[in-house]
Design a protein around this motif. Sequence first.
Motif, PDB file in Angstrom:
ATOM      1  N   TYR A  58      31.358  29.180  39.941  1.00 54.72           N
ATOM      2  CA  TYR A  58      31.885  29.833  38.741  1.00 54.72           C
ATOM      3  C   TYR A  58      33.389  30.035  38.896  1.00 54.72           C
ATOM      4  CZ  TYR A  58      26.998  30.892  37.731  1.00 54.72           C
ATOM      5  OH  TYR A  58      25.656  30.793  37.471  1.00 54.72           O
ATOM      6  N   LEU A  59      34.129  29.500  37.939  1.00 53.09           N
ATOM      7  CA  LEU A  59      35.574  29.717  37.913  1.00 53.09           C
ATOM      8  C   LEU A  59      35.909  30.917  37.033  1.00 53.09           C
ATOM      9  CD1 LEU A  59      36.872  26.038  37.531  1.00 53.09           C
ATOM     10  CD2 LEU A  59      36.766  27.428  39.606  1.00 53.09           C
ATOM     11  N   TYR A  60      37.134  31.394  37.172  1.00 43.91           N
ATOM     12  CA  TYR A  60      37.583  32.526  36.360  1.00 43.91           C
ATOM     13  C   TYR A  60      37.924  32.049  34.955  1.00 43.91           C
ATOM     14  CZ  TYR A  60      37.944  35.022  40.792  1.00 43.91           C
ATOM     15  OH  TYR A  60      37.663  35.602  41.993  1.00 43.91           O
TER      16      TYR A  60
ATOM     17  N   ALA B 170      44.329  34.431  37.612  1.00 46.68           N
ATOM     18  CA  ALA B 170      42.995  33.835  37.546  1.00 46.68           C
ATOM     19  C   ALA B 170      43.088  32.315  37.416  1.00 46.68           C
ATOM     20  CB  ALA B 170      42.217  34.418  36.355  1.00 46.68           C
ATOM     21  N   TYR B 171      43.951  31.867  36.520  1.00 45.17           N
ATOM     22  CA  TYR B 171      44.119  30.411  36.351  1.00 45.17           C
ATOM     23  C   TYR B 171      44.612  29.771  37.645  1.00 45.17           C
ATOM     24  CZ  TYR B 171      43.408  29.894  31.283  1.00 45.17           C
ATOM     25  OH  TYR B 171      42.871  29.821  30.011  1.00 45.17           O
ATOM     26  N   LYS B 172      45.539  30.434  38.312  1.00 45.66           N
ATOM     27  CA  LYS B 172      46.079  29.860  39.555  1.00 45.66           C
ATOM     28  C   LYS B 172      45.012  29.856  40.646  1.00 45.66           C
ATOM     29  CE  LYS B 172      50.863  31.012  38.500  1.00 45.66           C
ATOM     30  NZ  LYS B 172      52.064  31.830  38.788  1.00 45.66           N
ATOM     31  N   LYS B 173      44.189  30.887  40.657  1.00 42.83           N
ATOM     32  CA  LYS B 173      43.109  30.953  41.643  1.00 42.83           C
ATOM     33  C   LYS B 173      42.127  29.810  41.420  1.00 42.83           C
ATOM     34  CE  LYS B 173      40.770  33.003  44.937  1.00 42.83           C
ATOM     35  NZ  LYS B 173      41.284  33.001  46.315  1.00 42.83           N
ATOM     36  N   ASN B 174      41.865  29.506  40.132  1.00 42.13           N
ATOM     37  CA  ASN B 174      40.963  28.385  39.833  1.00 42.13           C
ATOM     38  C   ASN B 174      41.485  27.088  40.427  1.00 42.13           C
ATOM     39  OD1 ASN B 174      39.179  29.969  38.389  1.00 42.13           O
ATOM     40  ND2 ASN B 174      39.968  29.374  36.384  1.00 42.13           N
TER      41      ASN B 174
END
Lengths: 357, 351
Positions: A151-153, A168-172
């Motif tokens: 599961y991605l953010y 969140a986008y960068k973490k994905n």
Amino acid sequence: MSRRALRRMATVAVVILAGTMLAACSSSDDSSGKSGGSDTSGSVSFPLTITDASGQKLTLDKKPTKIGCYWTGCDEILASLGVVPYASPNVADTTRGSLVYPDGEPTKDISKLGGEDNAESWAKAGVDLIVTRGPASPEVKAFEQVAPVLYLYAPGLDDSANLSGLDAYKKNVEIMGQVTGKVSEATAAVKGFDTFMTKLASAAPADAATTTVAPIFQTDDGSYQLIAPTSPFCVALEEYKIGKCVQSSARNASTWVINGEAFLALDPNWIPYMGGEDNSQLDWKRRSDAIWNKLTAVKEKHVYNSTSRIFCCSLRTLAPAIQEYAYHVWGPTSGVADPGKINDYAYTDDYSPLASN
Amino acid sequence: MTTPHLPATETRRGTGRLLLLGAAGLGLVLVVGCWYLLKGDPDISLSELGRSLFGGHTHDNGAYLVREVRLPRLLLALIAGAALGLAGTVLQYTLKNPIADPGILGMSQAAAFVVALSVLFPGLMPRLVLPVVCILAGLATSAILVVLAKSIRDPVRLLLVGVVIASLGATLTSATIVLLPIDRAVGLGQFFGFTAGTVASASWSRIGLILPWLVVAVPAALLSGRALNLLQLGDDMAIGRGMRVTRARALLLTCACLLVAPVVAVVGPISFVALLSPHVAKVVLRTSNAHLVLPASAVVGAVVMLLADTAGRLLFFPTEIPAGIWTIVVVGPLAVVLARRSVGRTSMEAS
């Protein structure tokens, strides 16, 4: 045992050892099932344990070679890493703009195997990892019978995760970089976005930071649906001081609807009017309800039909969405290039949003 | 005309209670309605309200909101509630079933499916045509019920058929959502707001969309008291008194459809108003005389919708909670309390 025999045994042992080492060092397939060179810049080793957006700790014993993208964000992130998903519903004529893959099309078209909502389709495709977005739902959990589910953010779409906005986008991107062994590409993708934003912000007028913005969805029933203030679009505007999304506690989290009077009281300076990629039905000038006609932004024509996906799904689509905002709000004289429609957006390595001289 | 076998004194008492109910309802509408118009963003004073409504052209924000946003919304809630209350009475008496309701019988679901298509596929049908198509969809479900009513005399079984039709409508709507192309997904938020039942998007033009139908259907419903009372006696008795039962049932279901479908087209499927308004009316009036229950259920329905939308709009202002969520909160406990009083009274009389 004679010396000759011992020497022979030692030679055989060295050969076996060397062969084993060579086999261990050879690269595994990339996610499209094709063999490729090893990622010499990656520092990822398997088994790899990731804590994903749903809070689960997912352990991948080996690098997945057949990634299935259930969520468009997954496709977009892989495209930015230069990777083709093995299975996806986004193939053929839907791959354009943000979904232009550098190396061909996904091997399996899930829509032709029974649709992405059907666990059997993923089983038929033979994926070894399914990537979607949070929150976890019973339908998606059923896919765990087929393959591990990551599961991605989805900031702005899923408020249950502990990460929001640009982080969140960068973490994905970081997660997918680890999963695919494309860590340096992931780092470059994030850095490229930061470079893009810095260049864009350099073209901003002096009062850009105080511009209030309210992206709303196209509707024909007079309701006002706002995106979440935690969405990366809003966070990016504020972080780079090029605008500020209006915020109101009036937003109904389940339907994104805001009370019309409250929206009128907010009276934003600019309104991106979102209708999705196919905006043939969309035109803010056709909207006419009691609240709409009173808005200052409407009277001053500070509204634009947004053809980008402001509300979803990755840095890759966020960049043209913000460029579209800057182009309309600051005007062509600011030097910001017209990004055009999202499906025609040309991604370049240097992420340049500015018009060439 | 009095219902056969009912003493005139009982009818007079019922009429008296109806007048009391009407007066109480009107008072409640005036008080709550006034507060409804005063509160919001911005709040306005009574004098400003008066000037907004009767003072000619005032162009300030508050006056504009009263005239163009709050007042049409208030009126739409009252109109929708009254129509649904009437429809509930017509349906329950026509089918001789106390739990007959547009939702249970599939009328609301058929109309909601049509609206789902129009929301999720913008441009599919012009807004003016939408109530018409909703009515046609509702009439289709009514036709099935009328045809089957001839052969299915057991009201429970007939209701089961209605439940099947309702489930079919809901399934078609779900299938539409599941099969929705991804680029249409932005319409889902609007659709989910609609399915909760809301008058939030009220406007004068939306009221204009449904008024032509209600101008026909409401008087027709109010004048159907005799037919409804006869149907309560049973089909054989009704036929014996000269009624053409099947034709009457068809006309009455058509009337109910004309009351329900345009309302659903504009505000969505509102639960419990049609189901419970007749029961509340009967308990208050202490009679089941349709001549009296019909206007009473219209009053109850209108008041319930007003209270529900007031709660939805103002209780947690500026957060908007659809009126359809509040209707059961408002009318459910009231129906239970009144029903228990009715049971208690019946038990006392029996002992």
